[in-house]
Design a protein around this motif. Structure first.
Motif, PDB file in Angstrom:
ATOM      1  N   LEU A   9     -55.482   9.796  20.084  1.00  0.00           N
ATOM      2  CA  LEU A   9     -54.720   8.977  21.031  1.00  0.00           C
ATOM      3  C   LEU A   9     -55.131   7.509  20.933  1.00  0.00           C
ATOM      4  CD1 LEU A   9     -54.634  11.254  24.214  1.00  0.00           C
ATOM      5  CD2 LEU A   9     -52.663  10.494  22.881  1.00  0.00           C
ATOM      6  N   ARG A  10     -56.411   7.288  20.691  1.00  0.00           N
ATOM      7  CA  ARG A  10     -56.920   5.912  20.579  1.00  0.00           C
ATOM      8  C   ARG A  10     -56.232   5.177  19.430  1.00  0.00           C
ATOM      9  NH1 ARG A  10     -61.207   3.812  17.591  1.00  0.00           N
ATOM     10  NH2 ARG A  10     -62.121   1.897  18.433  1.00  0.00           N
ATOM     11  N   SER A  11     -56.148   5.831  18.267  1.00  0.00           N
ATOM     12  CA  SER A  11     -55.512   5.183  17.114  1.00  0.00           C
ATOM     13  C   SER A  11     -54.016   4.965  17.349  1.00  0.00           C
ATOM     14  CB  SER A  11     -55.726   6.034  15.857  1.00  0.00           C
ATOM     15  OG  SER A  11     -55.044   7.278  15.957  1.00  0.00           O
ATOM     16  N   ILE A  12     -53.383   5.903  18.075  1.00  0.00           N
ATOM     17  CA  ILE A  12     -51.951   5.751  18.368  1.00  0.00           C
ATOM     18  C   ILE A  12     -51.721   4.570  19.293  1.00  0.00           C
ATOM     19  CG2 ILE A  12     -49.975   6.835  19.506  1.00  0.00           C
ATOM     20  CD1 ILE A  12     -51.098   9.531  18.506  1.00  0.00           C
ATOM     21  N   PHE A  13     -52.574   4.427  20.321  1.00  0.00           N
ATOM     22  CA  PHE A  13     -52.446   3.293  21.239  1.00  0.00           C
ATOM     23  C   PHE A  13     -52.671   1.977  20.489  1.00  0.00           C
ATOM     24  CE2 PHE A  13     -53.521   6.299  24.847  1.00  0.00           C
ATOM     25  CZ  PHE A  13     -52.245   6.266  25.365  1.00  0.00           C
ATOM     26  N   ILE A  14     -53.692   1.947  19.608  1.00  0.00           N
ATOM     27  CA  ILE A  14     -53.976   0.725  18.843  1.00  0.00           C
ATOM     28  C   ILE A  14     -52.787   0.367  17.957  1.00  0.00           C
ATOM     29  CG2 ILE A  14     -55.405  -0.208  16.981  1.00  0.00           C
ATOM     30  CD1 ILE A  14     -57.771   1.287  18.212  1.00  0.00           C
ATOM     31  N   ARG A  15     -52.180   1.407  17.350  1.00  0.00           N
ATOM     32  CA  ARG A  15     -51.034   1.159  16.485  1.00  0.00           C
ATOM     33  C   ARG A  15     -49.881   0.530  17.264  1.00  0.00           C
ATOM     34  NH1 ARG A  15     -47.829   6.100  13.806  1.00  0.00           N
ATOM     35  NH2 ARG A  15     -47.231   6.289  16.002  1.00  0.00           N
ATOM     36  N   PHE A  20     -46.788  -4.238  19.017  1.00  0.00           N
ATOM     37  CA  PHE A  20     -46.396  -5.168  20.092  1.00  0.00           C
ATOM     38  C   PHE A  20     -46.772  -6.604  19.724  1.00  0.00           C
ATOM     39  CE2 PHE A  20     -47.666  -7.439  23.985  1.00  0.00           C
ATOM     40  CZ  PHE A  20     -46.438  -7.517  24.601  1.00  0.00           C
ATOM     41  N   ILE A  21     -47.998  -6.794  19.217  1.00  0.00           N
ATOM     42  CA  ILE A  21     -48.449  -8.143  18.858  1.00  0.00           C
ATOM     43  C   ILE A  21     -47.602  -8.706  17.714  1.00  0.00           C
ATOM     44  CG2 ILE A  21     -50.372  -9.447  17.873  1.00  0.00           C
ATOM     45  CD1 ILE A  21     -52.258  -7.531  19.376  1.00  0.00           C
ATOM     46  N   LEU A 168     -40.409  -0.424  22.509  1.00  0.00           N
ATOM     47  CA  LEU A 168     -41.681   0.208  22.134  1.00  0.00           C
ATOM     48  C   LEU A 168     -42.091   1.267  23.142  1.00  0.00           C
ATOM     49  CD1 LEU A 168     -43.767  -2.852  20.858  1.00  0.00           C
ATOM     50  CD2 LEU A 168     -42.887  -0.945  19.515  1.00  0.00           C
ATOM     51  N   SER A 169     -41.839   1.008  24.436  1.00  0.00           N
ATOM     52  CA  SER A 169     -42.178   1.992  25.472  1.00  0.00           C
ATOM     53  C   SER A 169     -41.354   3.258  25.301  1.00  0.00           C
ATOM     54  CB  SER A 169     -41.931   1.394  26.865  1.00  0.00           C
ATOM     55  OG  SER A 169     -42.729   0.268  27.077  1.00  0.00           O
ATOM     56  N   ALA A 170     -40.043   3.077  25.039  1.00  0.00           N
ATOM     57  CA  ALA A 170     -39.171   4.243  24.860  1.00  0.00           C
ATOM     58  C   ALA A 170     -39.577   5.038  23.624  1.00  0.00           C
ATOM     59  CB  ALA A 170     -37.714   3.790  24.740  1.00  0.00           C
ATOM     60  N   ARG A 171     -39.908   4.331  22.548  1.00  0.00           N
ATOM     61  CA  ARG A 171     -40.293   5.019  21.315  1.00  0.00           C
ATOM     62  C   ARG A 171     -41.605   5.777  21.507  1.00  0.00           C
ATOM     63  NH1 ARG A 171     -41.110   2.280  15.304  1.00  0.00           N
ATOM     64  NH2 ARG A 171     -41.682   4.220  14.244  1.00  0.00           N
ATOM     65  N   PHE A 172     -42.585   5.133  22.146  1.00  0.00           N
ATOM     66  CA  PHE A 172     -43.854   5.808  22.402  1.00  0.00           C
ATOM     67  C   PHE A 172     -43.660   6.987  23.354  1.00  0.00           C
ATOM     68  CE2 PHE A 172     -47.657   6.320  25.050  1.00  0.00           C
ATOM     69  CZ  PHE A 172     -48.589   6.641  24.068  1.00  0.00           C
ATOM     70  N   PRO A 199     -48.156  29.394  18.156  1.00  0.00           N
ATOM     71  CA  PRO A 199     -47.864  28.064  18.694  1.00  0.00           C
ATOM     72  C   PRO A 199     -47.600  27.043  17.598  1.00  0.00           C
ATOM     73  CG  PRO A 199     -50.222  28.500  18.811  1.00  0.00           C
ATOM     74  CD  PRO A 199     -49.565  29.775  18.347  1.00  0.00           C
ATOM     75  N   GLU A 200     -46.744  26.080  17.919  1.00  0.00           N
ATOM     76  CA  GLU A 200     -46.531  24.954  17.006  1.00  0.00           C
ATOM     77  C   GLU A 200     -47.768  24.060  17.047  1.00  0.00           C
ATOM     78  OE1 GLU A 200     -42.807  22.927  17.642  1.00  0.00           O
ATOM     79  OE2 GLU A 200     -41.955  24.716  18.601  1.00  0.00           O
ATOM     80  N   HIS A 201     -47.850  23.160  16.064  1.00  0.00           N
ATOM     81  CA  HIS A 201     -49.016  22.288  15.991  1.00  0.00           C
ATOM     82  C   HIS A 201     -48.611  20.841  16.222  1.00  0.00           C
ATOM     83  CE1 HIS A 201     -51.660  25.504  14.706  1.00  0.00           C
ATOM     84  NE2 HIS A 201     -50.714  25.899  13.866  1.00  0.00           N
ATOM     85  N   SER A 202     -49.534  20.089  16.793  1.00  0.00           N
ATOM     86  CA  SER A 202     -49.277  18.695  17.151  1.00  0.00           C
ATOM     87  C   SER A 202     -49.957  17.755  16.157  1.00  0.00           C
ATOM     88  CB  SER A 202     -49.802  18.427  18.569  1.00  0.00           C
ATOM     89  OG  SER A 202     -49.746  17.057  18.876  1.00  0.00           O
ATOM     90  N   ASP A 203     -49.398  16.558  16.020  1.00  0.00           N
ATOM     91  CA  ASP A 203     -49.999  15.532  15.177  1.00  0.00           C
ATOM     92  C   ASP A 203     -51.110  14.773  15.902  1.00  0.00           C
ATOM     93  OD1 ASP A 203     -48.354  16.120  13.036  1.00  0.00           O
ATOM     94  OD2 ASP A 203     -46.788  14.739  13.682  1.00  0.00           O
ATOM     95  N   ILE A 204     -51.221  14.984  17.202  1.00  0.00           N
ATOM     96  CA  ILE A 204     -52.233  14.283  17.993  1.00  0.00           C
ATOM     97  C   ILE A 204     -53.462  15.175  18.134  1.00  0.00           C
ATOM     98  CG2 ILE A 204     -52.738  13.222  20.219  1.00  0.00           C
ATOM     99  CD1 ILE A 204     -49.775  12.635  20.519  1.00  0.00           C
ATOM    100  N   ARG A 205     -54.616  14.652  17.793  1.00  0.00           N
ATOM    101  CA  ARG A 205     -55.844  15.448  17.737  1.00  0.00           C
ATOM    102  C   ARG A 205     -56.181  16.075  19.093  1.00  0.00           C
ATOM    103  NH1 ARG A 205     -60.509  11.982  15.667  1.00  0.00           N
ATOM    104  NH2 ARG A 205     -59.233  12.135  13.766  1.00  0.00           N
ATOM    105  N   GLU A 206     -56.096  15.279  20.155  1.00  0.00           N
ATOM    106  CA  GLU A 206     -56.490  15.804  21.471  1.00  0.00           C
ATOM    107  C   GLU A 206     -55.564  16.943  21.906  1.00  0.00           C
ATOM    108  OE1 GLU A 206     -58.211  11.744  21.147  1.00  0.00           O
ATOM    109  OE2 GLU A 206     -56.290  12.659  20.662  1.00  0.00           O
TER     110      GLU A 206
END
Length: 458
Positions: A9-15, A20-21, A168-172, A199-206
């Motif tokens: 999640l940390r890397s996704i938020f940073i991305r 945004f920047i 960006l908010s809608a996409r995230f 179960p299906e698998h997620s791309d997010i580690r957490e």
């Protein structure tokens, strides 16, 4: 599952912050490029345009006998003053005229609010020209009715910035919602007790870690339930086998007792032999109920059909009359706002209600009263049975619907085995209904209400 290659999640938020920047920087660049193109194409005049135009007209203004409006660049105001500060002519209003003179007398060239002044000292006269140092549209109508270009570019940037934030908010949000739905699907399957799904698998580690934990819990729960089901099946098989095994010696006992009854002449011996036959019948009845109960638990399937309410009620009343005739009970049968029809498994409902009626007849004193009422409400159909016996004890109100429970009152009954209310409860629960136990203030004895919903076809 291996978590390598999964994004945190940390890397996704940073991305998304980087997006945004970079997006904001791009908007600034586009904003500046747009303004530059407008300048180059002469749609917008530079901020010092009027100042340069005024300077280019300096000689004309100084040498002219009278300063006319055509000598002043369009979009500027002017006034010609005598030595005492009185405006001789020009297009200043009175307030602007006084403000311009006071500013010049104070050796200033600006009165704030983007008002700047050029001063031309003529023969015993002073010409003051007011102009602004902001970019302006070259077209007069745009200058008159539209905001200045700098404000326009600023508002355009704000609008695009808000659009960027929303995009960006809608996409995230869509991305994160998609990953969360994978988790919700897994929990929903476990909730439905479907433990054979993958179960299906997620791309997010957490989220993947949570899915792995749920998968482990699912496997452990499946093993536990299978073990429990196997134990329950084994228990039922053992009880069923034991019940069938008891039937053989019981048949022998009953057959010999009947033979003795036919051949024996001793009155005392006949009396005890009758006790044996009566007890054997009771044991036989008990075994039949026990076997029926085990079979019903194994093969019970709900088969809902459309049931005519009045016809179904009359069928129950007819059977009630037959049961109550032995004790000469006064029957009170009532209908209140009942629907024309409802949906349910007719056989299971009939068995559930008749179990309760049978208990009510059993616990009613001879020549007592028995109330059977069917009542419709907006959302449910209620079957109320109340007798005039001793009612439920506090303990029975809590445990009477448990399988094989027998309260103090049950011990005085030869035909009650703690099964009737339990079966009724299980059948009603299959209809998504409920059973309520209480003591009737009207009849003085026990009261049972069986309630099933009307808002679904089950």
């Amino acid at each position: 599952m291996d978590l390598k290659g999964k994004r945190s999640l940390r890397s996704i938020f940073i991305r998304y912050i980087l997006y945004f920047i970079l997006g904001t920087a791009l908007l600034l660049f586009l904003d500046m490029m747009t303004f530059s193109l407008m300048l180059n194409s002469k749609i917008v005049l530079p901020a010092n345009y009027f100042e340069q135009k005024i300077e280019s007209s300096r000689d004309t203004i100084l040498k002219a006998d009278i300063v006319t409006k055509d000598m002043i660049p369009e979009g500027c105001s002017y006034g010609v003053y005598n030595e005492s500060g009185k405006m001789l002519y020009g297009n200043f209003n009175s307030k602007a005229s006084q403000n311009a003179w006071n500013t010049i007398q104070g050796n200033q060239n600006s009165s704030g609010r983007n008002h700047y002044y050029k001063v031309f000292h003529r023969d015993k006269q002073t010409c003051i020209v007011e102009y602004s140092l902001t970019a302006q549209f070259s077209h007069p109508l745009l200058r008159k009715y539209f905001m200045n270009p700098e404000l326009f570019i600023g508002i355009l940037f704000i609008c695009l910035f808000i659009g960027e934030v929303l995009l960006l908010s809608a996409r995230f949000g869509r991305y994160f919602s998609k990953e969360m739905k994978i988790l919700m699907k897994a929990t929903e399957q476990i909730k439905k007790q479907n433990l054979d799904f993958q179960p299906e698998h997620s791309d997010i580690r957490e989220i993947e870690e949570v899915i792995n934990s749920l998968n482990q819990m699912k496997s452990a729960l499946k093993d536990s339930l299978e073990k429990q089901w196997n134990m329950e099946k084994s228990r039922k098989n053992q009880i069923s086998a034991l019940a069938h095994d008891i039937k053989t010696p019981l048949t022998i006992i009953k057959g010999n007792a009947e033979l003795i009854k036919e051949t024996c002449q001793d009155a005392e011996q006949v009396k005890y032999n009758d006790y044996i036959l009566k007890s054997a019948d009771e044991i036989q009845h008990y075994l039949k109920m026990l076997i029926d109960m085990i079979k019903s638990e194994d093969t019970l399937v709900l088969r809902p059909v459309r049931i005519e309410t009045k016809v179904f009620f009359q069928k129950l009343v007819d059977q009630e009359k037959a049961l109550a005739s032995e004790k000469n009970l006064e029957l009170i049968n009532e209908q209140d706002k009942i629907p024309e029809f409802f949906y349910g498994d007719e056989e299971l409902l009939y068995r559930a209600i008749m179990n309760v009626i049978t208990n009510a007849v059993e616990y009613s004193p001879k020549k007592g009263k028995l109330l059977f009422k069917v009542q419709g409400t907006e959302k449910s159909l209620k079957f109320l049975i109340a007798d005039s016996g001793n009612g439920f004890s506090k303990e029975e109100l809590e445990f009477a619907t448990e399988q094989f429970y027998r309260g103090d009152k049950s011990r005085n009954s030869k035909n009650h085995y703690g099964i009737g209310l339990s079966i009724a409860k299980s059948f009603i629960k299959l209809h998504q209904g409920e059973i309520e136990l209480s003591n009737s203030t009207k009849m003085g004895g026990a009261q049972v209400v069986l309630k099933i919903p009307l808002d679904a076809r089950i």
